[in-house]
Design a protein around this motif. Structure first.
Motif, PDB file in Angstrom:
ATOM      1  N   SER A 268      -7.668  -0.241  -1.630  1.00 11.51           N
ATOM      2  CA  SER A 268      -6.272  -0.682  -1.546  1.00 11.51           C
ATOM      3  C   SER A 268      -5.454   0.328  -0.756  1.00 11.51           C
ATOM      4  O   SER A 268      -5.590   1.535  -0.949  1.00 11.51           O
ATOM      5  N   LYS A 269      -4.614  -0.182   0.114  1.00 11.01           N
ATOM      6  CA  LYS A 269      -3.701   0.692   0.857  1.00 11.01           C
ATOM      7  C   LYS A 269      -2.452   1.024   0.035  1.00 11.01           C
ATOM      8  O   LYS A 269      -1.666   1.888   0.407  1.00 11.01           O
ATOM      9  N   ALA A 270      -2.269   0.320  -1.083  1.00 10.54           N
ATOM     10  CA  ALA A 270      -1.032   0.461  -1.873  1.00 10.54           C
ATOM     11  C   ALA A 270      -1.159   1.462  -3.022  1.00 10.54           C
ATOM     12  O   ALA A 270      -0.169   1.806  -3.652  1.00 10.54           O
ATOM     13  N   GLY A 271      -2.365   1.907  -3.346  1.00  9.75           N
ATOM     14  CA  GLY A 271      -2.532   2.842  -4.456  1.00  9.75           C
ATOM     15  C   GLY A 271      -2.892   2.149  -5.757  1.00  9.75           C
ATOM     16  O   GLY A 271      -2.941   0.922  -5.846  1.00  9.75           O
ATOM     17  N   ALA A 272      -3.135   2.958  -6.771  1.00  7.80           N
ATOM     18  CA  ALA A 272      -3.640   2.452  -8.050  1.00  7.80           C
ATOM     19  C   ALA A 272      -2.588   1.644  -8.800  1.00  7.80           C
ATOM     20  O   ALA A 272      -1.417   2.023  -8.853  1.00  7.80           O
ATOM     21  N   THR A 273      -3.039   0.539  -9.382  1.00  3.31           N
ATOM     22  CA  THR A 273      -2.202  -0.270 -10.271  1.00  3.31           C
ATOM     23  C   THR A 273      -2.883  -0.495 -11.616  1.00  3.31           C
ATOM     24  O   THR A 273      -2.283  -1.107 -12.506  1.00  3.31           O
ATOM     25  N   CYS A 274      -4.109  -0.032 -11.762  1.00  2.02           N
ATOM     26  CA  CYS A 274      -4.892  -0.240 -12.986  1.00  2.02           C
ATOM     27  C   CYS A 274      -5.430   1.105 -13.471  1.00  2.02           C
ATOM     28  O   CYS A 274      -5.811   1.952 -12.651  1.00  2.02           O
ATOM     29  N   PRO A 275      -5.496   1.324 -14.797  1.00  4.01           N
ATOM     30  CA  PRO A 275      -5.716   2.680 -15.306  1.00  4.01           C
ATOM     31  C   PRO A 275      -7.155   3.135 -15.508  1.00  4.01           C
ATOM     32  O   PRO A 275      -7.410   4.341 -15.521  1.00  4.01           O
ATOM     33  N   THR A 276      -8.102   2.231 -15.699  1.00  5.08           N
ATOM     34  CA  THR A 276      -9.435   2.654 -16.151  1.00  5.08           C
ATOM     35  C   THR A 276     -10.185   3.398 -15.052  1.00  5.08           C
ATOM     36  O   THR A 276     -10.338   2.899 -13.935  1.00  5.08           O
ATOM     37  N   GLN A 277     -10.679   4.586 -15.385  1.00  8.49           N
ATOM     38  CA  GLN A 277     -11.463   5.370 -14.438  1.00  8.49           C
ATOM     39  C   GLN A 277     -12.909   4.891 -14.463  1.00  8.49           C
ATOM     40  O   GLN A 277     -13.518   4.722 -15.519  1.00  8.49           O
ATOM     41  N   PHE A 278     -13.465   4.697 -13.280  1.00 11.10           N
ATOM     42  CA  PHE A 278     -14.835   4.216 -13.157  1.00 11.10           C
ATOM     43  C   PHE A 278     -15.818   5.192 -13.802  1.00 11.10           C
ATOM     44  O   PHE A 278     -16.752   4.783 -14.494  1.00 11.10           O
ATOM     45  N   SER A 279     -15.597   6.484 -13.610  1.00 11.13           N
ATOM     46  CA  SER A 279     -16.509   7.475 -14.184  1.00 11.13           C
ATOM     47  C   SER A 279     -16.490   7.424 -15.705  1.00 11.13           C
ATOM     48  O   SER A 279     -17.531   7.581 -16.360  1.00 11.13           O
ATOM     49  N   GLY A 280     -15.314   7.194 -16.287  1.00 11.77           N
ATOM     50  CA  GLY A 280     -15.229   7.088 -17.742  1.00 11.77           C
ATOM     51  C   GLY A 280     -15.942   5.869 -18.259  1.00 11.77           C
ATOM     52  O   GLY A 280     -16.625   5.919 -19.300  1.00 11.77           O
ATOM     53  N   TRP A 281     -15.792   4.750 -17.553  1.00 10.15           N
ATOM     54  CA  TRP A 281     -16.498   3.528 -17.956  1.00 10.15           C
ATOM     55  C   TRP A 281     -18.002   3.721 -17.859  1.00 10.15           C
ATOM     56  O   TRP A 281     -18.754   3.313 -18.749  1.00 10.15           O
ATOM     57  N   LEU A 282     -18.450   4.369 -16.772  1.00 12.85           N
ATOM     58  CA  LEU A 282     -19.886   4.617 -16.611  1.00 12.85           C
ATOM     59  C   LEU A 282     -20.429   5.509 -17.721  1.00 12.85           C
ATOM     60  O   LEU A 282     -21.567   5.332 -18.169  1.00 12.85           O
TER      61      LEU A 282
END
Length: 308
Positions: A268-282
């Motif tokens: 995304s060129k607009a930046g983060a809009t959702c909080p969950t970190q991929f590394s944390g989910w993994l």
């Protein structure tokens, strides 16, 4: 105010998350879904409409509906499922929603959809967005980057490959960006935007962007199977994944998906809009993802025969 919502594909990957949240909030949910899913955990709680896009059928299904959530789409055309037909069905849904007095339409598109995009998928999504805009209904367009989550296909099958092969083929130099976004966050964003007014277009993007090489390494470590990365030409990656797909009777990856990946379209060129970190989910799910292969054709074509 009506307390009934219609979620297309309510037994699918994104639609089921939206439907589950709506039901938990005390809403009634209908679905227009090609899936016959009597064993799905939500099946007994959702009214399933006939799978057709005629004006009379849609008018009946949308009667007294507050919000229409459109997750209907497909990864690639196959058989009678074509991009023009899929776009026409999205247009029919949007027009029927306007005619029925639906308060809000939430359409799930893709980040970087554009009429002049390099691949048919992104151009088709842009055409579907235009059909929503032109229908005359209040709308929010949600544009996810790379969707992942429990029971997904793309990240799961990356993990499946890492668990089984000694090397992992990467198209090009592997330094192009990938921005994963958790499907539960996308569902939350959709429901949040359903409660607003006006014409809104928002990227659904997670907080982390990785070089593709680093994403693969992260998945490999989380599954306990770090592998050597081999940087190959896009054509060789396509040929290799096609060979892998033969015994699986599946399309593992398409030429367009490789192009989208290498062009950095999954960011995304607009930046983060959702909080969950991929590394944390993994860290929580790495031990389980990739243990079984997830077939695109079995899930979304053979058992149901059309676009979701």
């Amino acid at each position: 105010m009506p307390t009934t919502d219609l979620v297309t594909g309510a037994f699918g990957f994104t639609g089921s998350r939206i439907a589950e949240r709506l039901l938990s909030a005390g809403r009634s949910v209908r679905t227009l879904s090609r899936r016959k899913s009597p064993g799905h955990p939500l099946a007994a709680r959702i009214e399933q409409l006939p799978y057709e896009f005629s004006a009379p059928a849609l008018a009946t299904g949308l009667r007294d509906v507050d919000t229409l959530y459109v997750t209907y789409w497909m990864r690639f055309p196959r058989g009678g499922a074509t991009w023009p037909a899929t776009i026409a069905n999205v247009a029919a849904l949007a027009q029927a929603a306007a005619a029925a007095g639906v308060r809000r339409l939430v359409y799930i598109s893709v980040a970087n959809a554009a009429p002049d995009a390099s691949t048919a998928y992104f151009r088709a999504k842009a055409s579907a967005e235009a059909a929503v805009r032109e229908a005359g209904v209040s709308y929010a367009v949600v544009r996810p980057t790379l969707l992942y989550g429990e029971a997904d296909i793309l990240i799961n099958n990356m993990a499946w490959t890492l668990r089984r092969l000694p090397m992992f083929g990467v198209p090009g130099n592997g330094q192009y960006g990938v921005n994963p976004v958790y499907v539960g966050d996308v569902a939350d964003l959709c429901i949040e935007l359903a409660a607003t007014d006006g014409q809104t277009v928002v990227d659904a993007a997670g907080p982390d962007t990785f070089a593709f090489d680093d994403l693969v390494r992260l998945v490999g470590r989380a599954t306990g199977h770090p592998r050597r990365l081999m940087h190959l030409s896009p054509l060789l990656v396509l040929a290799t994944t096609s060979l892998i797909g033969l015994p699986l009777r599946d399309v593992v990856l398409t030429r367009d998906e490789i192009r989208e990946l290498m062009e950095g379209q999954l960011t995304s060129k607009a930046g983060a809009t959702c909080p969950t970190q991929f590394s944390g989910w993994l860290a929580t799910h790495g031990a389980e993802i990739g243990r079984q292969y997830a077939s695109e054709l079995q899930r979304n074509f053979r058992s149901v025969g059309a676009a979701r």
